[in-house]
Design a protein around this motif. Structure first.
Motif, mmCIF file in Angstrom:
data_model
loop_
_atom_site.group_PDB
_atom_site.id
_atom_site.type_symbol
_atom_site.label_atom_id
_atom_site.label_comp_id
_atom_site.label_asym_id
_atom_site.label_seq_id
_atom_site.Cartn_x
_atom_site.Cartn_y
_atom_site.Cartn_z
ATOM 1 N N PHE A 1 0.846 -1.197 0.000
ATOM 2 C CA PHE A 1 0.000 0.000 0.000
ATOM 3 C C PHE A 1 0.882 1.249 0.000
ATOM 4 O O PHE A 1 0.608 2.211 -0.734
ATOM 5 C CB PHE A 1 -0.928 0.009 1.213
ATOM 6 N N ALA A 2 1.921 1.228 0.812
ATOM 7 C CA ALA A 2 2.823 2.386 0.876
ATOM 8 C C ALA A 2 3.488 2.639 -0.476
ATOM 9 O O ALA A 2 3.550 3.783 -0.937
ATOM 10 C CB ALA A 2 3.869 2.177 1.965
ATOM 11 N N LEU A 3 3.970 1.575 -1.119
ATOM 12 C CA LEU A 3 4.626 1.757 -2.414
ATOM 13 C C LEU A 3 3.652 2.273 -3.483
ATOM 14 O O LEU A 3 3.989 3.197 -4.231
ATOM 15 C CB LEU A 3 5.259 0.442 -2.874
ATOM 16 N N VAL A 4 2.470 1.684 -3.545
ATOM 17 C CA VAL A 4 1.479 2.160 -4.511
ATOM 18 C C VAL A 4 1.077 3.594 -4.171
ATOM 19 O O VAL A 4 0.935 4.438 -5.062
ATOM 20 C CB VAL A 4 0.241 1.227 -4.545
ATOM 21 N N GLY A 5 0.902 3.866 -2.873
ATOM 22 C CA GLY A 5 0.548 5.220 -2.445
ATOM 23 C C GLY A 5 1.599 6.246 -2.824
ATOM 24 O O GLY A 5 1.267 7.343 -3.271
ATOM 25 N N HIS B 1 -3.705 -1.046 -5.882
ATOM 26 C CA HIS B 1 -4.240 -1.662 -4.662
ATOM 27 C C HIS B 1 -5.093 -2.882 -4.965
ATOM 28 O O HIS B 1 -5.006 -3.896 -4.278
ATOM 29 C CB HIS B 1 -5.042 -0.649 -3.842
ATOM 30 N N PHE B 2 -5.918 -2.802 -5.992
ATOM 31 C CA PHE B 2 -6.801 -3.928 -6.307
ATOM 32 C C PHE B 2 -6.003 -5.144 -6.781
ATOM 33 O O PHE B 2 -6.246 -6.264 -6.347
ATOM 34 C CB PHE B 2 -7.830 -3.525 -7.362
ATOM 35 N N PHE B 3 -5.038 -4.908 -7.656
ATOM 36 C CA PHE B 3 -4.301 -6.018 -8.248
ATOM 37 C C PHE B 3 -3.045 -6.419 -7.487
ATOM 38 O O PHE B 3 -2.487 -7.481 -7.760
ATOM 39 C CB PHE B 3 -3.947 -5.706 -9.710
ATOM 40 N N TRP B 4 -2.600 -5.600 -6.515
ATOM 41 C CA TRP B 4 -1.359 -5.939 -5.833
ATOM 42 C C TRP B 4 -1.475 -5.806 -4.317
ATOM 43 O O TRP B 4 -1.354 -6.798 -3.607
ATOM 44 C CB TRP B 4 -0.222 -5.076 -6.383
ATOM 45 N N SER B 5 -1.705 -4.591 -3.802
ATOM 46 C CA SER B 5 -1.696 -4.374 -2.348
ATOM 47 C C SER B 5 -2.669 -5.284 -1.610
ATOM 48 O O SER B 5 -2.333 -5.861 -0.577
ATOM 49 C CB SER B 5 -2.065 -2.926 -2.007
ATOM 50 N N PHE B 6 -3.882 -5.381 -2.113
ATOM 51 C CA PHE B 6 -4.920 -6.154 -1.433
ATOM 52 C C PHE B 6 -5.376 -7.345 -2.269
ATOM 53 O O PHE B 6 -6.517 -7.792 -2.154
ATOM 54 C CB PHE B 6 -6.111 -5.246 -1.092
ATOM 55 N N SER B 7 -4.477 -7.869 -3.077
ATOM 56 C CA SER B 7 -4.845 -9.008 -3.930
ATOM 57 C C SER B 7 -5.261 -10.214 -3.102
ATOM 58 O O SER B 7 -6.081 -11.012 -3.539
ATOM 59 C CB SER B 7 -3.697 -9.373 -4.873
ATOM 60 N N HIS B 8 -4.749 -10.327 -1.878
ATOM 61 C CA HIS B 8 -5.122 -11.462 -1.016
ATOM 62 C C HIS B 8 -6.569 -11.360 -0.528
ATOM 63 O O HIS B 8 -7.134 -12.337 -0.058
ATOM 64 C CB HIS B 8 -4.157 -11.573 0.168
ATOM 65 N N LEU B 9 -7.186 -10.198 -0.667
ATOM 66 C CA LEU B 9 -8.583 -10.014 -0.264
ATOM 67 C C LEU B 9 -9.540 -10.070 -1.452
ATOM 68 O O LEU B 9 -10.748 -10.164 -1.261
ATOM 69 C CB LEU B 9 -8.756 -8.648 0.431
ATOM 70 N N ARG B 10 -8.989 -10.009 -2.638
ATOM 71 C CA ARG B 10 -9.814 -9.922 -3.844
ATOM 72 C C ARG B 10 -10.631 -11.192 -4.043
ATOM 73 O O ARG B 10 -10.139 -12.291 -3.852
ATOM 74 C CB ARG B 10 -8.919 -9.666 -5.052
ATOM 75 N N GLN B 11 -11.864 -11.000 -4.420
ATOM 76 C CA GLN B 11 -12.749 -12.111 -4.748
ATOM 77 C C GLN B 11 -13.355 -11.853 -6.119
ATOM 78 O O GLN B 11 -13.501 -10.705 -6.538
ATOM 79 C CB GLN B 11 -13.856 -12.247 -3.706
ATOM 80 N N LYS B 12 -13.728 -12.921 -6.767
ATOM 81 C CA LYS B 12 -14.329 -12.806 -8.094
ATOM 82 C C LYS B 12 -15.578 -11.919 -8.035
ATOM 83 O O LYS B 12 -16.412 -12.049 -7.142
ATOM 84 C CB LYS B 12 -14.700 -14.181 -8.614
ATOM 85 N N GLY B 13 -15.665 -11.000 -8.976
ATOM 86 C CA GLY B 13 -16.849 -10.159 -9.081
ATOM 87 C C GLY B 13 -16.881 -8.955 -8.149
ATOM 88 O O GLY B 13 -17.924 -8.325 -8.009
ATOM 89 N N THR B 14 -15.764 -8.600 -7.525
ATOM 90 C CA THR B 14 -15.773 -7.485 -6.573
ATOM 91 C C THR B 14 -15.102 -6.209 -7.093
ATOM 92 O O THR B 14 -15.025 -5.226 -6.372
ATOM 93 C CB THR B 14 -15.099 -7.885 -5.237
ATOM 94 N N ALA B 15 -14.636 -6.224 -8.326
ATOM 95 C CA ALA B 15 -13.879 -5.071 -8.833
ATOM 96 C C ALA B 15 -14.683 -3.777 -8.798
ATOM 97 O O ALA B 15 -14.205 -2.754 -8.291
ATOM 98 C CB ALA B 15 -13.372 -5.340 -10.245
ATOM 99 N N TRP B 16 -15.910 -3.797 -9.333
ATOM 100 C CA TRP B 16 -16.705 -2.565 -9.375
ATOM 101 C C TRP B 16 -17.096 -2.109 -7.982
ATOM 102 O O TRP B 16 -17.101 -0.914 -7.689
ATOM 103 C CB TRP B 16 -17.943 -2.731 -10.261
ATOM 104 N N LYS B 17 -17.438 -3.054 -7.117
ATOM 105 C CA LYS B 17 -17.793 -2.699 -5.742
ATOM 106 C C LYS B 17 -16.588 -2.081 -5.034
ATOM 107 O O LYS B 17 -16.699 -1.049 -4.362
ATOM 108 C CB LYS B 17 -18.276 -3.938 -4.990
ATOM 109 N N SER B 18 -15.432 -2.696 -5.208
ATOM 110 C CA SER B 18 -14.207 -2.152 -4.609
ATOM 111 C C SER B 18 -13.893 -0.772 -5.167
ATOM 112 O O SER B 18 -13.498 0.137 -4.427
ATOM 113 C CB SER B 18 -13.027 -3.086 -4.862
#
Length: 143
Positions: A20-24, A65-82
């Protein structure tokens, strides 16, 4: 939860803070470069330059953040909601950033560029908490 599970979770959370820090930093540098470049070149005044810089940086920030920082939290179909949730957080941060910039421009004799850079730098910690705890966090029932 077993000790091994706790260690894995702690490792993933610690890694997400660093990512998150690096992306930020990358998004902040993007914001600063775009806004500062537009301001210094005379293309836009401080406020519109700040808005344009924010919009460009949002794309960098969300994607990272979606594809790297929090990829461990990502679930199918959550991109738009996120993205919608992260946009709320980003716009809130931008509102804070803009309020600080407005106060700087109105109340100080210091250079506009210094105020622009200061206002950009104050938001990251609040953004991390919102992103981790809400924007990119989805329970399986929410998918």
């Amino acid at each position: 939860m077993s000790p091994d599970d706790r260690r894995r979770k702690l490792k993933a959370e610690t890694a997400s803070v660093g990512k998150f820090a690096l992306v930020g930093v990358l998004a902040t540098l993007t914001h600063a470069a775009v806004a500062g470049g537009l301001l210094q070149s005379g293309v836009l005044a401080a406020f519109p330059a700040n808005i344009f810089g924010f919009l460009v940086a949002f794309g960098v920030s969300f994607s990272g953040h979606f594809f790297w920082s929090f990829s461990h939290l990502r679930q199918k179909g959550t991109a738009w909601k996120s993205m919608r949730r992260f946009l709320v957080i980003a716009v809130s941060g931008f509102a804070l950033n803009s309020a600080v910039l407005a106060l700087w421009l109105k109340l100080t004799p210091w250079p506009d560029l210094a105020g622009l850079m200061f206002s950009i730098a104050i938001v990251p910690a609040l953004s991390f908490l919102g992103a981790r705890l809400w924007a990119f966090s989805h329970r399986p029932a929410e998918t």
